[in-house]
Design an enzyme around this catalytic site. Structure first.
Site, PDB file in Angstrom:
ATOM      1  N   GLY B 117       0.820  -1.206   0.000  1.00  0.00           N
ATOM      2  CA  GLY B 117       0.000   0.000   0.000  1.00  0.00           C
ATOM      3  C   GLY B 117       0.854   1.256   0.000  1.00  0.00           C
ATOM      4  O   GLY B 117       1.101   1.850   1.055  1.00  0.00           O
ATOM      5  N   SER B 119       1.219   3.755  -3.341  1.00  0.00           N
ATOM      6  CA  SER B 119       0.693   4.835  -4.184  1.00  0.00           C
ATOM      7  C   SER B 119      -0.722   5.211  -3.789  1.00  0.00           C
ATOM      8  O   SER B 119      -1.494   4.380  -3.305  1.00  0.00           O
ATOM      9  CB  SER B 119       0.686   4.408  -5.650  1.00  0.00           C
ATOM     10  OG  SER B 119       1.991   4.191  -6.105  1.00  0.00           O
ATOM     11  N   SER B 151      -1.599  -4.309  -6.501  1.00  0.00           N
ATOM     12  CA  SER B 151      -1.773  -5.617  -7.144  1.00  0.00           C
ATOM     13  C   SER B 151      -1.963  -6.692  -6.079  1.00  0.00           C
ATOM     14  O   SER B 151      -1.473  -6.554  -4.954  1.00  0.00           O
ATOM     15  CB  SER B 151      -0.595  -5.941  -8.066  1.00  0.00           C
ATOM     16  OG  SER B 151       0.608  -5.526  -7.508  1.00  0.00           O
ATOM     17  N   GLU B 234      12.633  -3.484  -5.523  1.00  0.00           N
ATOM     18  CA  GLU B 234      11.651  -3.561  -6.604  1.00  0.00           C
ATOM     19  C   GLU B 234      12.260  -3.142  -7.933  1.00  0.00           C
ATOM     20  O   GLU B 234      12.096  -3.809  -8.945  1.00  0.00           O
ATOM     21  CB  GLU B 234      10.440  -2.675  -6.289  1.00  0.00           C
ATOM     22  CG  GLU B 234       9.362  -2.775  -7.373  1.00  0.00           C
ATOM     23  CD  GLU B 234       8.175  -1.842  -7.136  1.00  0.00           C
ATOM     24  OE1 GLU B 234       8.383  -0.751  -6.578  1.00  0.00           O
ATOM     25  OE2 GLU B 234       7.072  -2.211  -7.537  1.00  0.00           O
TER      26      GLU B 234
END
Lengths: 364, 396
Positions: B117, B119, B151, B234
Site C-alpha cells: 500500500g 501509491s 496488485s 523492486e
C-alpha cells in the site's frame, strides 16, 4: 565468471587516455585538421612510446601480444580525444592480415616495423565490408594489380598497403610502387586520413600463406569492433561536454541543466550509450575467445554503436544550443568522427544484413 | 574477462540440474514445490535459518545459475511476490525480533500473501506527499484514506502500508510503515481494470481501520526511509534482460513460422532489419547485466550503469512486443478469444502491460531524473516558491 576489465587493462587504458589528454588537445586537433596533416606526428610518437602500434603484434615480433579487447580500449581512448593518428589499419587490421595470411618472412619483414611505429600500413578492403561503389575493385594477375580501391583506411603517410582483390586474395603494395596513383578523399572528419588507390599494373606481393578469405573476414570483424569502440569513446566525451555545458550555461535565471527538458536529453544519451560498452567488450572478447560468435557480435557492435552514436552526436550538439553548431567549441570534431565511423566498413543497414546472413536468416 | 564459471560453480550447476530432473514433476503443486525449493536452498536461499530460510552466504553467481537452470528447464522458480521480494528484506533490515519471527517464515512458504500500500490517487511520482491518515487512539492507529495500484489486494492476507502519522512534520518525516491484516474491518478492495481488459490492480479504501500501534516497522515518522530501503529491491526486478532474451527467441521462431502471401516474415527485409536492431539491443542489455552481476559479486559500485536498467530494459521489452504485433499484421490485433488468435493474444497483452511497467515502479521520466541527477551530477529542478505551488489561471 568475470565480465569486466582486468586491473592491467584499466591501467593500460588510463595511461593511453592520460597521454592523449596531454598531447591530443582540441587545439592540437584543430591545427592538424587545418593543415590537412596525414597524421599528427607528435601524437603518434607519444603513442609509439606507449607501444600502441604493437598492441596486437606478438611479443616475438616486437609487439605487446595483447588481444582485441585491449585494442578496443585504445580505440575508445582515441575516439574520446579525436586523435588524428592512424590506428585501426596499421595497428590492428594490417597485423591481422600478416598473421593470418602472411609467410613467416613477410611477418618478420613487416610486423616489427609496424609494432615499433617505423612504418604505417593502410588497408584497402572497403569493397569487402561496405560494397563496391564507383566501379571500384582490384584484379590480380601475374603479380600485378589493376583497378581501384576506395575508402582506404590509414591512407596518409602509409608506407605499405594491404589490398583485397575481387576474389578475396590479399596483397602487399608499397606506397611508392610504380603505377600506383594515390588520391586523398576529403571526408567530413579531418582527424583521420581516407584515400583512393588506382592501380595500373602495380607490382604486389601476395599474402598466400594462410586462408586469405578467412583473414579478410577477421580483418573486417576487428575493424568493425574498433570503429564501434571509437564511437563509444567519442560519444561519451560528447555526453560529458553536454553535461558540463548544461551545468554552466544560464538562461531564465537558472543553469539550463536544471530544466528537465535538458536533463532528460542527457539521461537518454547515457542510457542509450552505456550498454553499448558491454556489447563492444563482448564483441572484442569473442573475437579472440568465442570464434563462433565473433563475426556476428562484431556486426552487432558496429551497427548498434553507429545508431546510438548518431543519436548521441546530434543530441549532445543540441544541448549546446547555438554554440554547438559553431566551430568555436570544436564539438563538431566528435560529431564528424562518429559520422565517419558509421559509414566505414559497412553502414548499419548493410552490417545488419551481414548479421542476418551469418544466422541463416538471409541469403548472401 | 572470463566468461567461464569455473569448476566449483559448474559442480553447483550440475547439482541444480540433478535436482530439477529428479523433482520437476512436483512443480505444479505450488506450496509443496516452494517448501522443497527452500529445503534445497533454491528459494529463500540467503534468508537466515532462524527465520525459515536456507541460510546460505550471498553468492550472486549461484543465484544466477539457479535462475539460468530453472529458466532453461522451463520449471517455475520459487514464489516471487511482493511479500518475499520487498517485505522480507525490509523486516530483516529493520523489523523487531518478534516481527521477524512472526512474519518471515510463513511469507516465504507462501502461507501469507502480502500486498503493497504505497501509491495513492494524488501521490504517484511524488509518493512522499501521500495523504492516508493514521491517527493515534489508545493502543491503536485509526486509518482513513485510499491506496491505488495495489496488485493482488483481493487475494492478499496482509498489507504493508505507508500512512501519514505526523501531519505537521515535513512530508518525508511524517510517514510511518504499518503492517496489518486485509481482513481488518473497514477495508474495501475494488478491482481496477486496466487497458489490457484484466483487473491487474486494485483500489483499496480504508474507513476507520484500527491497527495496533505495535505493528509499525522502525518507528513513527520512519516510513519514508523504510520504503526507500525496499524500493531498491523492486527496481532491481524491472527491466530484466533475460526476459528480453527469451522474448527475442519467441519472435525469431514466430517470424520463421508465420507467412504472408506465402513469404515467411523473416524473409521480409524490413521486419528482419527491425529484428536485427532489437537483437543487438538485447545482447547489449544481456552483457550489461553480466557486467552489473560482476560488479555486485566484487562489491563494486557500477555507478550510472545500474541506474539505466529499468528505463532501457522496460522500453526494450515494449519494442519487442511491438515488432511481433507489426510482423503479424492484421493477425496482430486479434485479442480475447478470437479465431486465428496467436499465442493467446500475448503480444498485445505484453505491449499494453509493458506500458504499465514503463510508467510504474518510477516512471520513465523519474528514471531520467535519477540518471541525470545521481548518474551525471546534474542539478535538481528548483522547487516552486510556496505561493506558486498551486498556480492560478488569471481571468481573461
Amino acid at each position: 565468471m568475470e565480465f569486466g576489465l582486468s586491473e592491467d587493462q584499466r591501467l593500460m587504458q588510463d595511461s593511453v587516455d592520460r597521454t592523449l589528454e596531454k598531447v591530443s588537445s582540441l587545439e592540437r586537433v584543430r591545427k592538424s585538421a587545418a593543415a590537412h596533416e596525414a597524421y599528427a606526428a607528435d601524437i603518434r610518437a607519444a603513442l609509439v612510446d606507449l607501444g600502441v602500434p604493437g598492441i596486437v603484434v606478438p611479443e616475438d615480433e616486437g609487439g605487446m601480444g595483447l588481444k582485441l579487447l585491449d585494442a578496443a580500449l585504445i580505440a575508445e581512448a582515441l575516439g574520446r580525444h579525436v586523435a588524428p593518428v592512424p590506428f585501426i589499419g596499421t595497428a590492428v587490421m594490417a597485423p591481422l592480415a600478416l598473421m593470418g595470411a602472411g609467410s613467416p618472412a613477410q611477418q618478420r619483414a613487416f610486423l616489427p616495423k609496424l609494432a615499433g611505429g617505423e612504418a604505417v600500413a593502410g588497408i584497402a578492403i572497403s569493397e569487402r565490408g561496405a560494397g563496391a561503389r564507383e566501379g571500384a575493385g582490384v584484379t590480380a594477375s601475374n603479380g600485378k594489380l589493376n583497378g581501384k580501391a576506395l575508402f582506404v583506411l590509414d591512407f596518409g603517410g602509409a608506407d605499405v598497403f594491404v589490398v583485397g582483390d575481387r576474389t578475396g586474395g590479399l596483397h602487399l603494395v608499397w606506397g611508392d610502387a610504380a603505377g600506383l596513383k594515390k588520391t586523398q578523399l576529403t571526408t567530413i572528419d579531418l582527424t583521420r586520413s581516407i584515400g583512393e588507390l588506382d592501380f595500373h599494373n602495380v607490382e604486389a606481393e601476395p599474402l598466400v600463406s594462410g586462408d586469405a578469405q578467412a583473414t579478410t573476414r577477421r580483418m573486417l570483424d576487428a575493424g568493425r569492433v574498433m570503429l564501434a569502440a571509437d564511437t563509444l569513446g567519442a560519444g561519451w566525451r560528447m555526453i560529458e561536454k553536454a553535461v558540463d555545458y548544461a551545468k554552466e550555461r544560464k538562461q531564465f535565471g537558472r543553469v539550463i541543466g536544471s530544466f528537465q527538458a535538458v536533463k532528460h536529453m542527457c539521461a537518454e544519451m547515457a542510457a542509450e550509450l552505456e550498454p553499448g560498452r558491454s556489447l563492444v567488450w563482448y564483441a572484442a572478447h569473442a573475437f579472440d575467445e568465442i570464434p563462433a560468435e565473433s563475426s556476428l557480435m562484431a556486426a552487432h557492435a558496429k551497427a548498434h554503436l553507429s545508431e546510438v552514436g548518431r543519436f548521441v552526436a546530434r543530441t549532445a550538439t543540441e544541448v549546446h544550443g547555438g554554440m554547438g553548431f559553431t566551430d568555436l567549441l570544436g564539438l563538431h570534431y566528435w560529431f564528424k568522427r562518429i559520422g565517419l565511423n558509421r559509414q566505414l566498413l559497412g553502414s548499419p543497414e548493410r552490417v545488419r544484413h551481414d548479421a542476418a546472413v551469418l544466422q541463416g536468416w538471409a541469403a548472401d | 574477462m572470463d566468461l567461464a564459471y569455473g569448476p566449483e560453480y559448474e559442480a553447483f550447476r550440475q547439482e541444480v540440474r540433478d535436482f530439477i530432473a529428479k523433482h520437476r514433476d512436483k512443480a505444479s503443486r505450488r506450496n509443496e514445490w516452494q517448501r522443497l525449493l527452500m529445503a534445497h536452498g533454491y528459494a529463500a536461499r540467503t534468508i537466515p535459518k532462524e527465520y525459515g530460510g536456507y541460510g546460505a552466504e550471498p553468492d550472486i553467481l549461484k543465484s544466477r545459475i539457479i535462475a539460468e537452470e530453472f529458466a532453461s528447464a522451463r520449471v517455475p522458480m520459487g514464489i516471487a511476490n511482493q511479500g518475499i521480494s520487498m517485505l522480507v528484506p525490509t523486516l530483516l533490515e529493520l523489523g523487531t525480533e518478534e516481527q521477524k519471527r512472526k512474519w518471515i517464515e510463513p511469507t516465504l512458504k507462501g502461507e501469507i500473501v502480502w500486498c503493497q500500500g504505497y501509491s495513492e490517487p494524488g501521490s504517484g511520482s511524488d509518493l512522499a506527499s501521500l495523504q492516508t491518515k493514521a491517527v493515534e487512539d489508545g493502543d491503536d492507529f485509526v486509518i482513513n484514506g485510499q491506496k491505488i495500484w495495489t496488485s493482488t489486494a483481493q487475494a492478499a492476507d496482509m498489507i504493508f502500508c505507508l500512512v501519514r502519522t505526523e501531519p505537521d512534520k515535513p512530508k518525508h518525516e511524517g510517514i510511518s510503515y504499518l503492517i496489518f491484516s486485509m481482513k481488518t474491518p473497514g477495508i474495501e478492495v475494488r478491482p481496477l481494470v486496466t487497458m489490457t481488459g484484466l483487473a491487474e490492480f486494485n483500489e483499496v479504501f480504508f474507513t476507520d481501520v484500527r491497527v495496533p500501534k505495535k505493528d509499525i516497522v522502525a518507528g513513527r515518522g520512519q516510513g519514508w526511509y523504510v520504503a526507500n530501503a525496499t524500493l531498491k529491491h523492486e527496481r532491481g526486478m524491472l527491466g530484466d534482460p533475460n526476459q528480453a532474451g527469451s522474448r527475442l527467441k519467441e519472435i525469431v521462431a514466430l517470424m520463421q513460422e508465420e507467412t504472408v502471401d506465402g513469404e515467411r516474415l523473416i524473409d521480409n527485409p524490413l521486419y528482419r532489419d527491425r529484428l536485427l536492431q532489437l537483437q543487438a539491443r538485447v545482447h547489449a542489455m544481456q552483457f550489461h547485466g553480466l557486467r552489473l552481476l560482476t560488479a555486485s559479486a566484487k562489491k563494486e559500485d557500477p555507478g550510472i550503469a545500474r541506474l539505466i536498467v529499468k528505463l532501457q530494459g522496460c522500453e526494450l521489452n515494449h519494442q519487442l512486443a511491438a515488432l511481433a504485433i507489426d510482423a503479424l499484421g492484421e493477425i496482430g490485433v486479434l485479442y480475447g478469444q478470437s479465431p486465428h488468435l496467436r499465442a493467446w493474444g500475448t503480444w498485445q497483452h505484453r505491449y499494453m502491460f509493458d506500458l504499465g511497467l514503463i510508467i510504474g515502479g518510477g516512471t520513465a521520466q523519474i528514471q531520467k531524473n535519477i540518471i541525470s541527477e545521481r548518474g551525471l551530477g546534474m542539478p535538481r529542478e528548483p522547487k516552486l516558491a510556496k505561493d506558486n505551488a498551486e498556480p492560478k489561471l488569471e481571468k481573461a
